[in-house]
Motif scaffolding. Sequence first.
Motif, PDB file in Angstrom:
ATOM      1  N   MET A 189      -7.411  16.244 -15.956  1.00 43.00           N
ATOM      2  CA  MET A 189      -8.545  15.981 -16.848  1.00 43.00           C
ATOM      3  C   MET A 189      -9.447  14.897 -16.280  1.00 43.00           C
ATOM      4  N   SER A 190     -10.714  15.141 -16.331  1.00 47.65           N
ATOM      5  CA  SER A 190     -11.648  14.033 -16.188  1.00 47.65           C
ATOM      6  C   SER A 190     -12.889  14.474 -16.949  1.00 47.65           C
ATOM      7  N   PHE A 191     -13.744  13.556 -17.227  1.00 52.13           N
ATOM      8  CA  PHE A 191     -14.933  13.908 -17.984  1.00 52.13           C
ATOM      9  C   PHE A 191     -15.930  14.682 -17.133  1.00 52.13           C
ATOM     10  N   VAL A 192     -15.693  14.771 -15.851  1.00 50.42           N
ATOM     11  CA  VAL A 192     -16.634  15.516 -15.021  1.00 50.42           C
ATOM     12  C   VAL A 192     -16.007  16.758 -14.408  1.00 50.42           C
ATOM     13  N   GLU A 193     -14.764  17.029 -14.760  1.00 47.62           N
ATOM     14  CA  GLU A 193     -14.107  18.199 -14.192  1.00 47.62           C
ATOM     15  C   GLU A 193     -13.074  18.732 -15.178  1.00 47.62           C
ATOM     16  N   TYR A 194     -13.090  20.021 -15.386  1.00 45.61           N
ATOM     17  CA  TYR A 194     -12.131  20.625 -16.304  1.00 45.61           C
ATOM     18  C   TYR A 194     -10.762  20.743 -15.680  1.00 45.61           C
ATOM     19  N   SER A 195      -9.746  20.678 -16.500  1.00 44.79           N
ATOM     20  CA  SER A 195      -8.426  21.092 -16.032  1.00 44.79           C
ATOM     21  C   SER A 195      -7.794  21.930 -17.140  1.00 44.79           C
ATOM     22  N   ASP A 196      -6.776  22.623 -16.801  1.00 42.43           N
ATOM     23  CA  ASP A 196      -6.167  23.619 -17.679  1.00 42.43           C
ATOM     24  C   ASP A 196      -5.197  23.024 -18.694  1.00 42.43           C
ATOM     25  N   LEU A 197      -4.283  22.214 -18.172  1.00 45.01           N
ATOM     26  CA  LEU A 197      -3.180  21.761 -19.005  1.00 45.01           C
ATOM     27  C   LEU A 197      -3.302  20.286 -19.352  1.00 45.01           C
ATOM     28  N   ILE A 198      -2.807  19.965 -20.519  1.00 49.89           N
ATOM     29  CA  ILE A 198      -2.821  18.577 -20.961  1.00 49.89           C
ATOM     30  C   ILE A 198      -1.706  17.833 -20.236  1.00 49.89           C
ATOM     31  N   GLN A 199      -2.062  16.672 -19.701  1.00 57.87           N
ATOM     32  CA  GLN A 199      -1.052  15.894 -18.969  1.00 57.87           C
ATOM     33  C   GLN A 199      -0.940  14.484 -19.514  1.00 57.87           C
ATOM     34  N   ASP A 200       0.162  13.873 -19.207  1.00 59.65           N
ATOM     35  CA  ASP A 200       0.397  12.488 -19.582  1.00 59.65           C
ATOM     36  C   ASP A 200      -0.718  11.616 -19.001  1.00 59.65           C
ATOM     37  N   GLY A 201      -1.343  10.788 -19.832  1.00 58.85           N
ATOM     38  CA  GLY A 201      -2.417   9.920 -19.348  1.00 58.85           C
ATOM     39  C   GLY A 201      -3.797  10.473 -19.602  1.00 58.85           C
ATOM     40  N   ASP A 202      -3.871  11.740 -20.011  1.00 57.33           N
ATOM     41  CA  ASP A 202      -5.180  12.331 -20.319  1.00 57.33           C
ATOM     42  C   ASP A 202      -5.744  11.740 -21.599  1.00 57.33           C
ATOM     43  N   VAL A 203      -7.057  11.890 -21.738  1.00 55.70           N
ATOM     44  CA  VAL A 203      -7.676  11.636 -23.039  1.00 55.70           C
ATOM     45  C   VAL A 203      -8.051  13.005 -23.570  1.00 55.70           C
TER      46      VAL A 203
END
Lengths: 426, 296
Positions: free
Chosen positions: B1-15
């Motif tokens: 996850m980042s605010f400028v790039e999508y990711s698929d799965l929720i990970q520890d440390g994400d917002v």
Amino acid sequence: MADNGDDDNQYRIKEGDYVVLKRGEIFKAVQIQPRKKVIFEKQWIFLDNAVGQLYSTTFEILSGGNLKPHELKDTASPLDAVEAGTDNRNIVDDGKSQKLTRDDIEALKEKGLKGQDIIKKLVDNHATFGDKTEYSQVKYIKKKKKKYENTVMILKPSCRILAMMYHGREPGKICHLRYDTLAQMLTLANIHAGSKVLVFETCAGLVLGSIMERMGGYGSVIQMYPGGGPVRAGVENFGFPAHFHDTLHEFPICHVNALLAGTLDTSAKDPTAEEQGSPEEESMVTNTGDDAGQDVEKTEKDKLKEAKVCPTSNGERLPYHMNAMDIITAKRLLELINFLHAHVPLIECFKKLKECGGTVNLRLTDTWLRHYQVLPDRTHPLLLMSGGGGYLLSGTTVATDHSKPAGSKQAEEPAPKRQKLEDTEG
Amino acid sequence: MSFVEYSDLIQDGDVAIIYLSHNNVMPVKVQQGAQTQTRYGVIRHSTDLIGQRYGSKVTCSKGWFHVLHPTPELWTVALPHRTQILYTTDIAFITMMLELRPGSIVCESGTGSGSLSHAILRTIAPTGHLHTVEFHQQRAEKVAEEFKEHRVDHLVTVRNQDVCKDGFGVTGVADAVFLDIPSPWDAVGHAKVAMKKHGGRLCSFSPCIEQVQKTCEALQDQGFEDISTTEVLLREYDVRTVSLPLPDFGPDPESTEEATPAAPPNHASISLKTTTLPREMPGHTGYLTFATKPRT
């Protein structure tokens, strides 16, 4: 660190460049071609002399149509040493205040008199100019400047400039999409470098070009199009570097049903994809055989295959935008934007999306735009404002209850659709 | 996850963004073993979030909601306010009018709660940079922390200083400058210095017309061109089914055999899917003044 002077090169006008001519609030997109006559605001111009000059230079149009960089002479303003009145109680509007006739003015123009000098002559020959208030005099000069100035500025194209141009010049070509509405679309759809965007538009390519500008050459855009071929004239006007076009793909909507039914031969579908053979396209070809449960499809085609199609209520063919809504209800997180100049059909879309489920934050909105004149003691909104810029239906898709895990995460966005209505020009 | 790039799965440390309803959106810092209270019950991060896909539905004891991947637009609605913020309608217009795109170098002051900042970062990534100035120390620190959590800190430099006195901390690099401060006219000169020699775009946001007047004057004095002031407002339509009663004008005197006297005024109302307007709408946020810095 200040930028060094030698990278001026990227700010210089070159032959073949797509540029925008500007005078006041009037814009026109043209391409710089040698010895080509261009018409702008009822004048014929040759742009050859612009080559090598910097962008945003103001040029004077000489009598032959050639351009010359405009030097701002610090000549005395026509208002120097002219007295002013206090109010208009004694000014009678009999149409006889200006002594110069239309023919006189034409003669002055023929003689090659510069705009500024013509205005001076008009002021000198105006019987009641000195009775006007100071503000009124300034307003008069401004109005004459607009009419008689003979300059043109050459600008580098951008989404802002082109959107304003199309909206001012040919709103019908862009479905009356006002530029602030376009701005909302680009932001609500989260268009950014690396996006994968699905676009369906009938705005001469303006929306497509704007999306490409926001993606900066990263990611990919798939343009779905009706009929024989995609319309992209508007995209050319942006003057993108060649590699931007590598990100642009297309897909004819007449193949959508086949694709969804699984009967479409996708291996030879996108000729541009074949040529490039980039990893992305390869994944498109190899994933053809996957069933809907598979992960990691990277392309829109596979996404379409997975799309849950919401059947239309009575099976009849609805106008474009509604059928398109069928397609995009995909099982993944994507921002949906649907623009239309009329709001009633969007209500239908809203209803359908709600029925199908799988979307959150569905909203039907439009924006209200108003410009101001800001001058000391004369600040107020302008007298005329835009009546409307079109409506937007926006939302985000989410996983639905009975769905299998959604596919790739890339955000996709269908661009404005519009009904096949009679007010399509041409 | 980042605010400028999508990711698929929720990970520890994400917002992640918990979407309860249109008006109820909250950010959650995902942590192994943590729990978050919501009106629908408890969210257990390890089981309900980590490893799930963004866009999934999460069911709690008293209800359910969706977890969304963060976007600047969701952040604007969910973020904890430290100051009055800019909303998406103004942000979208500013983004286009400042001609922001990947690679743009932008200067901004005041950073405030970082609403606009996140939107700028999303647009200028991966090659651009944001220089943002905030004179309030705690706010500057808080927003820098958030940029880090949101994995966009490589794209931004936060400076804790007064832009009206000390400028943006850079010279001749900016394609665009944005001002949202009480006295923007005092920052116009600094904005000019921060901008590229070949020119750029400027925007000043002010709630009061007097501020706008002073700013326009300063822009004029500093040689800016194309000075224009606009405001943009969002109008939202409520899509709903409306039931309208039909009038009963009595039995139709014309009809003879067809109309039976027992013809019930059954369709005494019609049902329409239509839009209605909200009772109130935002009437003012601020005036947006744009200008172009010519080549200097």
